[in-house]
Every structure is written in structure tokens, then in C-alpha cells.
Design an enzyme around this catalytic site. Structure first.
Site, short mmCIF file in Angstrom:
data_model
loop_
_atom_site.label_atom_id
_atom_site.label_comp_id
_atom_site.label_asym_id
_atom_site.label_seq_id
_atom_site.Cartn_x
_atom_site.Cartn_y
_atom_site.Cartn_z
N CYS A 157 0.13 3.70 2.81
CA CYS A 157 0.64 3.32 4.16
C CYS A 157 2.17 3.75 3.95
O CYS A 157 2.73 3.97 5.25
CB CYS A 157 0.41 1.70 4.15
SG CYS A 157 -1.12 1.28 4.10
N CYS B 69 0.94 -1.21 0.00
CA CYS B 69 -0.03 0.08 -0.04
C CYS B 69 0.70 1.06 -0.17
O CYS B 69 1.43 1.53 0.89
CB CYS B 69 -0.68 -0.17 1.44
SG CYS B 69 -1.68 1.41 1.54
#
Length: 120
Positions: free
Chosen positions: A43, A40
Site C-alpha cells: 500500500c 501494508c
């Protein structure tokens, strides 16, 4: 302030159970591969910002960093993070047990992370 790193829904639940009675802040992120990098991108960008603000956490609180699984695991609508905790996006940072949370690009703003950590 304690930092607890867990992976998966069951480990998260156990970490919460072990820290009953404390203020719990939970950070949900896509799981990291063998290279130590999450699938991600948001993230990857948010985690250093969130971790840089950990010194603002209230005394005696707990920060749980939870990896939510691989991309296909996360995308599964039956994923327990989605069905039980109502988390729809990663990264998500929440004050567990309250409606207070920050998601995705909100976590790129240190001042918002500080506010979540410091306001009752």
C-alpha cells in the site's frame, strides 16, 4: 473530480451513498498509524503511483480512498470489506459497481492505473 478520504466500512458506505449516480473509483489500503504510514508495504508503494494518476479520472467522477483497518482487523475473515465487497487483498483499486479492479503489485504500474481510470 472529488477525492474523499474515509476510514472503515461504514464511512465507505456513507461516501458511496453520498455520491450515487457518479462514477466511483475506490482505493482500499491498510490503515495508517500515528506516523501516517500504513502497515501494508504494498500500500505504501502503490499509493503515490495511484494518486499521481488521479488527473486521468473522468470528469465528474469520485475517488474514495478507504483505510480498511489495522493488520489484525484486515486479516479477520469476517471483515466487512471481505464479506460484503469481496476484497481479498490490499491495496485494491476498483471501479465501484463493476468487475474492474487492480490488486497489489498491479498498482505499481502507472499504465494499468491509467487504463482503469480511462476505459469504460
Amino acid at each position: 473530480m472529488a477525492v474523499v478520504d474515509v476510514s472503515g466500512f461504514e464511512e465507505f458506505v456513507k461516501a458511496v451513498d453520498r455520491n450515487q449516480g457518479k462514477s466511483i473509483f475506490a482505493y482500499f489500503t491498510g490503515s495508517k498509524g500515528a506516523d501516517g504510514v500504513s502497515w501494508c508495504e504494498d500500500c505504501v508503494r502503490a499509493e503515490p503511483i495511484v494518486r499521481a494518476e488521479l488527473d486521468k479520472l473522468p470528469e465528474g467522477s469520485v475517488f474514495i480512498c478507504c483505510q480498511t483497518g489495522t493488520r489484525p482487523e484486515w486479516k479477520n475473515l469476517e471483515n466487512k470489506f471481505r464479506t460484503e465487497l469481496k476484497i481479498t487483498k490490499v491495496p485494491t483499486l476498483m471501479r465501484y459497481g463493476t468487475p474492474q479492479k487492480l490488486i497489489e503489485t498491479e498498482l505499481l504500474k502507472p499504465e494499468l492505473v491509467q487504463m482503469l481510470f480511462t476505459e469504460d
